[in-house]
Design a protein around this motif. Structure first.
Motif, short mmCIF file in Angstrom:
data_model
loop_
_atom_site.label_atom_id
_atom_site.label_comp_id
_atom_site.label_asym_id
_atom_site.label_seq_id
_atom_site.Cartn_x
_atom_site.Cartn_y
_atom_site.Cartn_z
N GLY A 111 45.73 23.41 21.57
CA GLY A 111 45.74 24.82 21.91
C GLY A 111 45.66 25.76 20.72
N LEU A 112 45.71 25.21 19.51
CA LEU A 112 45.74 26.06 18.32
C LEU A 112 44.46 26.88 18.13
CD1 LEU A 112 47.57 23.71 15.79
CD2 LEU A 112 48.47 25.76 16.92
N ALA A 113 43.31 26.31 18.44
CA ALA A 113 42.05 27.05 18.27
C ALA A 113 42.00 28.22 19.26
CB ALA A 113 40.85 26.14 18.44
N ARG A 114 42.36 27.98 20.51
CA ARG A 114 42.38 29.06 21.51
C ARG A 114 43.37 30.15 21.11
NH1 ARG A 114 42.82 25.03 24.85
NH2 ARG A 114 40.87 24.32 25.70
N LEU A 115 44.56 29.72 20.74
CA LEU A 115 45.59 30.67 20.33
C LEU A 115 45.12 31.50 19.14
CD1 LEU A 115 48.52 31.78 20.37
CD2 LEU A 115 49.09 29.91 18.82
N SER A 116 44.58 30.85 18.13
CA SER A 116 44.11 31.57 16.94
C SER A 116 43.01 32.55 17.28
CB SER A 116 43.60 30.57 15.89
OG SER A 116 44.63 29.71 15.49
N THR A 117 42.10 32.14 18.13
CA THR A 117 41.01 33.03 18.54
C THR A 117 41.55 34.25 19.28
OG1 THR A 117 39.48 31.16 18.69
CG2 THR A 117 38.88 33.17 19.91
#
Length: 187
Positions: free
Chosen positions: A151-157
């Motif tokens: 989920g880190l990429a979604r969260l960062s985006t």
């Protein structure tokens, strides 16, 4: 003036923490003085130190309050779509990457609202720890069914888009950033 009851003292503390949570997200922790905070809470400046040893202690507690509220909102969003986690996630992403969320800094996500303050704050503070754990929990919520997806990429985006959209608010680029992030996260 007489002493306040224990219940009134607890209510005053809750009011101070709630007000601080909103003001810190909106104006930053350094942008809010104790005097301004207490005035916004409808209390006297002198009463602050009856509740907190320092402004840092309040920042710690207000950060925790902000993340508790954000977690409650995410859980409520998920609960509204029982049995369909994908629909819940789509709705959450749409709400998070909306102009309404961008414009509601005081009531918005603490991950975006407190990011700069946490980056500038003390590494070992309780607020930084609370913030870090809040980011971890948010990332877990954003993770998909794939075990490798954290989920880190979604969260960062999403968080990055909200921060940038707020920074350029008033320019068409602001809405374009939100739309691009929605498209990317929804893939």
């Amino acid at each position: 003036m007489g002493r306040v009851s224990k219940e009134q003292a607890q209510e005053n503390r809750r009011r101070i923490v709630g007000t601080a949570s909103r003001l810190f997200r909106e104006q930053g922790t350094d942008g809010v003085s104790v005097a301004d905070l207490m005035k916004a809470a409808g209390l006297t400046h002198g009463g602050f130190y009856k509740h907190f040893d320092s402004k840092e202690a309040l920042v710690d507690e207000a950060t925790a309050r902000a993340f508790d509220g954000a977690e409650e909102q995410r859980v409520a969003s998920t609960g509204a779509h029982d049995g369909d986690p994908e629909a819940a996630l789509r709705e959450f992403v749409d709400d998070y990457l909306s102009p309404e969320h961008r414009d509601d800094m005081a009531g918005g996500c603490p991950t975006a609202g407190l990011a700069v303050d946490m980056a500038r704050g003390a590494a070992g503070s309780a607020a930084r720890y609370t913030y870090t754990e809040g980011v971890r929990a948010f990332a877990r919520q954003m993770a998909g069914d794939d075990e490798a997806d954290d989920g880190l990429a979604r969260l960062s985006t999403m968080v990055g888009a909200v921060i940038l959209a707020r920074a350029v608010h008033g320019d068409p680029l602001s809405d374009a950033l939100l739309a691009a992030a929605r498209a990317e996260v929804s893939r």
